[in-house]
Design a protein around this motif. Structure first.
Motif, PDB file in Angstrom:
ATOM      1  N   UNK A   1      16.213  97.149 -13.649  1.00 21.76           N
ATOM      2  CA  UNK A   1      15.106  96.253 -13.837  1.00 21.76           C
ATOM      3  C   UNK A   1      15.167  95.706 -15.264  1.00 21.76           C
ATOM      4  N   UNK A   2      14.703  94.452 -15.436  1.00 20.90           N
ATOM      5  CA  UNK A   2      14.731  93.808 -16.742  1.00 20.90           C
ATOM      6  C   UNK A   2      13.401  93.114 -17.004  1.00 20.90           C
ATOM      7  N   UNK A   3      12.878  93.305 -18.202  1.00 19.91           N
ATOM      8  CA  UNK A   3      11.692  92.590 -18.651  1.00 19.91           C
ATOM      9  C   UNK A   3      12.178  91.301 -19.297  1.00 19.91           C
ATOM     10  N   UNK A   4      11.723  90.161 -18.766  1.00 24.06           N
ATOM     11  CA  UNK A   4      12.133  88.859 -19.286  1.00 24.06           C
ATOM     12  C   UNK A   4      10.966  88.286 -20.076  1.00 24.06           C
ATOM     13  N   UNK A   5      11.252  87.892 -21.329  1.00 22.83           N
ATOM     14  CA  UNK A   5      10.240  87.363 -22.229  1.00 22.83           C
ATOM     15  C   UNK A   5      10.745  86.036 -22.780  1.00 22.83           C
ATOM     16  N   UNK A   6       9.854  85.072 -22.909  1.00 23.36           N
ATOM     17  CA  UNK A   6      10.252  83.761 -23.412  1.00 23.36           C
ATOM     18  C   UNK A   6      10.849  83.870 -24.813  1.00 23.36           C
ATOM     19  N   UNK A   7      10.145  84.549 -25.711  1.00 22.53           N
ATOM     20  CA  UNK A   7      10.600  84.649 -27.099  1.00 22.53           C
ATOM     21  C   UNK A   7      10.182  86.008 -27.654  1.00 22.53           C
ATOM     22  N   UNK A   8      10.942  86.547 -28.585  1.00 19.72           N
ATOM     23  CA  UNK A   8      10.642  87.891 -29.095  1.00 19.72           C
ATOM     24  C   UNK A   8       9.253  87.992 -29.714  1.00 19.72           C
ATOM     25  N   UNK A   9       8.710  86.889 -30.235  1.00 20.34           N
ATOM     26  CA  UNK A   9       7.393  86.916 -30.866  1.00 20.34           C
ATOM     27  C   UNK A   9       6.283  87.203 -29.862  1.00 20.34           C
ATOM     28  N   UNK A  10       6.551  87.022 -28.584  1.00 17.67           N
ATOM     29  CA  UNK A  10       5.545  87.223 -27.549  1.00 17.67           C
ATOM     30  C   UNK A  10       5.375  88.688 -27.140  1.00 17.67           C
ATOM     31  N   UNK A  11       6.261  89.529 -27.583  1.00 13.92           N
ATOM     32  CA  UNK A  11       6.202  90.943 -27.191  1.00 13.92           C
ATOM     33  C   UNK A  11       5.156  91.741 -27.956  1.00 13.92           C
ATOM     34  N   UNK A  12       5.000  91.482 -29.203  1.00 13.07           N
ATOM     35  CA  UNK A  12       4.106  92.270 -30.037  1.00 13.07           C
ATOM     36  C   UNK A  12       4.707  92.427 -31.412  1.00 13.07           C
ATOM     37  N   UNK A  13       4.057  93.250 -32.228  1.00 12.59           N
ATOM     38  CA  UNK A  13       4.503  93.443 -33.607  1.00 12.59           C
ATOM     39  C   UNK A  13       4.441  94.915 -33.981  1.00 12.59           C
TER      40      UNK A  13
END
Length: 146
Positions: A1-13
């Motif tokens: 399984x893979x988590x797909x995210x538009x851009x790394x900034x959208x994941x959190x900090x």
């Protein structure tokens, strides 16, 4: 399984990103960024993810510091920060009268009407009423202490 995210900034900090990495690793979930400098697939437990977490926390602080510096610079040049004011002396007088009648901020706001600008005809928010009354009280206290 893979988590797909538009851009790394959208994941959190910072810490949140580190906790997410642990959860992804525990669930054997991969990570893929669709855009940005880190476009492509990554191992959430890898060095790239660790560096990303550190950089994102630093970036947030940098943005905050630069914003505060910009606000201070604008104030020194006589610029106001924030939207156009919606309060005036008539509104303040009415708000003071209604406060003396022991009405809540919400009820006071419902009775006041903005008379100028794009918000003309609307009611100010309770937060605006609270700020207006607080500023009045602070000015009155300063004058009284002089």
């Amino acid at each position: 399984m893979t988590l797909v995210v538009r851009e790394h900034k959208r994941l959190g900090r910072g810490n949140k990103l580190s906790m997410l990495a642990e959860e992804l690793k525990a669930g054997d979930v991969g990570l893929e960024f669709l855009t940005g400098e880190l476009k492509g697939s990554h191992d959430p437990s890898g060095i790239v993810f660790t560096v990303l977490a550190a950089m994102s926390g630093t970036e947030r602080e940098y943005i905050r510091d630069r914003t505060l510096e910009g606000h201070e610079s604008a104030r020194k040049r006589g610029k106001t920060i924030g939207g156009a004011g919606v309060t005036d002396e008539d509104m303040l007088s009415m708000a003071l009268y209604l406060r003396d009648q022991e009405m809540s901020l919400r009820d006071i706001a419902k009775r006041l009407v903005v008379t100028t600008g794009t918000k003309r005809g609307q009611h100010p928010s309770p937060a605006t009423v609270m700020r207006m009354l607080r500023e009045h009280d602070e000015k009155a206290a300063t004058v009284a202490s002089v």
